[in-house]
Write a protein that holds these residues in place. Structure first.
Motif, PDB file in Angstrom:
ATOM      1  N   PRO A  40     -53.265  17.078 -12.364  1.00 31.73           N
ATOM      2  CA  PRO A  40     -52.817  15.701 -12.083  1.00 31.73           C
ATOM      3  C   PRO A  40     -51.923  15.592 -10.853  1.00 31.73           C
ATOM      4  O   PRO A  40     -52.079  14.660 -10.050  1.00 31.73           O
ATOM      5  N   THR A  41     -51.002  16.534 -10.688  1.00 33.65           N
ATOM      6  CA  THR A  41     -50.120  16.481  -9.517  1.00 33.65           C
ATOM      7  C   THR A  41     -50.897  16.749  -8.236  1.00 33.65           C
ATOM      8  O   THR A  41     -50.646  16.120  -7.199  1.00 33.65           O
ATOM      9  N   GLN A  42     -51.854  17.663  -8.277  1.00 32.19           N
ATOM     10  CA  GLN A  42     -52.681  17.913  -7.093  1.00 32.19           C
ATOM     11  C   GLN A  42     -53.464  16.664  -6.697  1.00 32.19           C
ATOM     12  O   GLN A  42     -53.591  16.347  -5.506  1.00 32.19           O
ATOM     13  N   LEU A  43     -53.979  15.951  -7.679  1.00 39.36           N
ATOM     14  CA  LEU A  43     -54.729  14.727  -7.379  1.00 39.36           C
ATOM     15  C   LEU A  43     -53.831  13.666  -6.754  1.00 39.36           C
ATOM     16  O   LEU A  43     -54.244  12.945  -5.835  1.00 39.36           O
ATOM     17  N   LEU A  44     -52.591  13.559  -7.235  1.00 40.95           N
ATOM     18  CA  LEU A  44     -51.661  12.594  -6.647  1.00 40.95           C
ATOM     19  C   LEU A  44     -51.399  12.914  -5.176  1.00 40.95           C
ATOM     20  O   LEU A  44     -51.357  12.012  -4.326  1.00 40.95           O
ATOM     21  N   ILE A  45     -51.220  14.190  -4.863  1.00 42.04           N
ATOM     22  CA  ILE A  45     -50.968  14.583  -3.472  1.00 42.04           C
ATOM     23  C   ILE A  45     -52.190  14.301  -2.608  1.00 42.04           C
ATOM     24  O   ILE A  45     -52.081  13.759  -1.497  1.00 42.04           O
ATOM     25  N   LEU A  46     -53.361  14.652  -3.099  1.00 45.01           N
ATOM     26  CA  LEU A  46     -54.586  14.472  -2.310  1.00 45.01           C
ATOM     27  C   LEU A  46     -54.875  12.998  -2.053  1.00 45.01           C
ATOM     28  O   LEU A  46     -55.380  12.630  -0.983  1.00 45.01           O
ATOM     29  N   LYS A  47     -54.554  12.138  -3.000  1.00 45.59           N
ATOM     30  CA  LYS A  47     -54.786  10.704  -2.795  1.00 45.59           C
ATOM     31  C   LYS A  47     -53.892  10.151  -1.691  1.00 45.59           C
ATOM     32  O   LYS A  47     -54.334   9.334  -0.872  1.00 45.59           O
ATOM     33  N   LEU A  48     -52.637  10.591  -1.658  1.00 44.56           N
ATOM     34  CA  LEU A  48     -51.764  10.141  -0.575  1.00 44.56           C
ATOM     35  C   LEU A  48     -52.225  10.708   0.764  1.00 44.56           C
ATOM     36  O   LEU A  48     -52.222  10.000   1.789  1.00 44.56           O
ATOM     37  N   LEU A  49     -52.636  11.968   0.791  1.00 50.61           N
ATOM     38  CA  LEU A  49     -53.144  12.556   2.030  1.00 50.61           C
ATOM     39  C   LEU A  49     -54.373  11.801   2.527  1.00 50.61           C
ATOM     40  O   LEU A  49     -54.540  11.589   3.738  1.00 50.61           O
ATOM     41  N   PHE A  50     -55.233  11.393   1.609  1.00 50.77           N
ATOM     42  CA  PHE A  50     -56.430  10.652   2.009  1.00 50.77           C
ATOM     43  C   PHE A  50     -56.054   9.348   2.712  1.00 50.77           C
ATOM     44  O   PHE A  50     -56.631   9.003   3.757  1.00 50.77           O
ATOM     45  N   LEU A  51     -55.083   8.629   2.166  1.00 51.08           N
ATOM     46  CA  LEU A  51     -54.669   7.371   2.794  1.00 51.08           C
ATOM     47  C   LEU A  51     -54.018   7.619   4.156  1.00 51.08           C
ATOM     48  O   LEU A  51     -54.239   6.861   5.106  1.00 51.08           O
ATOM     49  N   THR A  86     -63.965  17.219 -10.356  1.00 50.10           N
ATOM     50  CA  THR A  86     -63.128  16.105  -9.891  1.00 50.10           C
ATOM     51  C   THR A  86     -62.183  16.552  -8.789  1.00 50.10           C
ATOM     52  O   THR A  86     -62.058  15.893  -7.746  1.00 50.10           O
ATOM     53  N   LEU A  87     -61.527  17.673  -9.007  1.00 52.81           N
ATOM     54  CA  LEU A  87     -60.598  18.181  -7.999  1.00 52.81           C
ATOM     55  C   LEU A  87     -61.344  18.635  -6.747  1.00 52.81           C
ATOM     56  O   LEU A  87     -60.885  18.413  -5.618  1.00 52.81           O
TER      57      LEU A  87
END
Length: 491
Positions: free
Chosen positions: A251-262, A298-299
């Motif tokens: 879950p924490t990795q997904l949160l980081i990747l979503k911000l990086l994507f934006l 997913t990851l």
């Protein structure tokens, strides 16, 4: 039940015993529960300066209540009473500190606690405590509030009125705290702030998905502040990349990747990160994509979604292109439909890998395509699987000779062999007859009588005569001891 009066100061062990006594008293009615909770909080407030100096002691008081009989029998009522007190207690009181700890650890096991807090409008109170009321000097309590904020936003979607409470200055305040902390990724306080910013970005993304039909979504204030003030908050960017490198929870990795994507798809933040940090991020993504198990689709998909804008929009698009060969090799492995060791790649992975392959500096140049075609036609080989990091084109571009070792006596490779005896090499490399050797004129020395007088023989033991040694040798024309050599010259 009346509140017990403390007549004399209790010792530390007596304090904990008294706390257990209060919490173990049966409370059949709500009035008795209220009296017991007031007695519990009053005792904590009285002995705060004596026995509750550390964060551990405050949390210990909260767990005493969670494990008590009154809480196990009346959870819903106690939670509601504590949420109400959370909204009213002064920010510097020990009671608020213990109430916050109790709500946090109860909410981690029972998400209904955080849902109740959001329902009772505790979100606005939480922002005020983090932003204005509680200073960082009260380190333990401030970190506790950040953790409550993160958990409350993690388990549920915020309402539109909750997101409207957030302001740019609050986001700047959090980013400034990260900068002042020196960017230490091991600092638990910085880690708590970074997680709050990550989960707020997630909430803005969720609101954008849910409000497309209702109207324009609220502005993502995390991305907005970084877009206009990114150079002032570089430490935050360093921290999220280091956190992604160390994080093991999906879950924490997904949160980081979503911000990086934006950040990588917003033009104003294309170059927010330092180039060295982007290189670290490429290393992390190569390692993660290569090591992810098959069930982590997913990851894997999220990593690939971030990979494309990272390679095409950031400073990495400029030469020298970092880890180009390794990236191409990784994408080829991920797109391998059939393998002896792995199951076929799913369609989403193939589509995302194909998108990454379209990055300009990853595709083959016309010169390299020509080299591949020539290799196939004349050498019967493919250059795709060459293990060397230097391509055939790069090798052909090297025109300077390799330097020879100084003082080496080895014959240069490719030099002609020495000519046979009696022949020399002409100007054009052919063999010609060698010129005759120069004529040598030898002058015999004149023998003077005193110097050329023969030596006398010595008598032997039997009376006979015998020479001391063999007769002197005849002087040779080539002896340097007896002749004088001169070279005749043509007159």
């Amino acid at each position: 039940m009346e509140t017990p009066e403390v007549e004399s100061k209790l010792e530390e062990q007596q304090f904990w015993d008294e706390l257990d006594t209060i919490l173990s008293t049966p409370c059949p009615t709500q009035h008795q529960i209220d009296v017991q909770l007031r007695s519990y909080l009053q005792l904590i407030s009285t002995y705060r300066d004596d026995y509750l100096q550390s964060e551990y002691d405050m949390v210990k008081c909260g767990f005493r209540l969670i494990d008590s009989k009154v809480f196990s029998e009346h959870k819903t009522y106690v939670r509601r009473r504590f949420v109400g007190r959370f909204l009213k207690e002064p920010s510097n009181s020990a009671r608020l500190h213990v109430i916050t700890a109790t709500l946090l650890y109860d909410g981690i096991d029972n998400p209904k606690t955080f849902e109740l807090m959001l329902e009772q409008n505790a979100f606005a109170r939480l922002i005020d405590l983090i932003w204005k009321d509680v200073t960082r000097l009260n380190f333990g309590f401030h970190k506790l509030l950040l953790e409550v904020f993160y958990e409350m936003c993690r388990i549920q979607k915020l309402r539109s009125q909750d997101l409207e409470i957030l302001q740019d200055d609050f986001i700047k305040h959090l980013l400034e705290q990260v900068e002042e902390g020196g960017g230490d990724p091991d600092d638990p306080y910085n880690y708590a702030i970074v997680k709050v910013l990550l989960v707020l970005n997630e909430q803005y993304m969720l609101s954008e998905l849910g409000m497309r039909e209702e109207g324009p979504p609220p502005t993502n204030r995390v991305v907005k502040v970084l877009s206009f003030n990114g150079p002032d908050f570089k430490t935050f960017g360093e921290n999220i990349i280091l956190l992604l490198n160390r994080e093991t929870e999906t879950p924490t990795q997904l949160l980081i990747l979503k911000l990086l994507f934006l950040l990588f798809t917003t033009s104003r933040t294309y170059e927010y990160f330092y180039t060295n940090d982007l290189c670290v991020l490429v290393d992390v993504m190569i390692r993660s994509l290569a090591d992810l198990p098959e069930e982590e689709n997913t990851l894997r998909h999220m990593y690939l979604r971030v990979f494309h804008p990272l390679l095409s929009h950031t400073q990495l698009r400029h030469p020298p292109h970092y880890k180009r060969a390794e990236i191409i090799k990784l994408l080829n492995q991920l797109s391998n439909v059939k393998s002896q060791h792995f199951s076929p790649a799913d369609p989403t992975t193939l589509r995302l890998v194909s998108r990454c392959n379209k990055v300009d500096w990853l595709s083959d140049s016309p010169i390299e395509e020509t080299a591949h075609e020539l290799a196939r036609q004349y050498l019967g080989m493919s250059l795709q699987d060459v293990g060397s990091s230097m391509s055939v084109v790069e090798v052909a571009a090297v025109k300077e000779k390799a330097p020879t070792k100084p003082g080496s006596k080895k014959k240069e490779r490719g030099a002609p062999p020495p000519p046979p005896p009696g022949r020399v090499r002409g100007v054009w490399g052919g063999l010609e007859k060698a010129p005759p050797p120069p004529e040598v004129n030898v002058e015999h020395p004149k023998c003077e009588p005193p110097k050329c007088e023969p030596k006398k023989s010595l008598p032997l033991a039997n009376g006979s005569l015998r020479r001391r040694g063999p007769p002197p040798p005849i002087p040779s024309a080539r002896s340097v001891h007896a002749v004088k050599v001169g070279v005749a010259t043509d007159s």
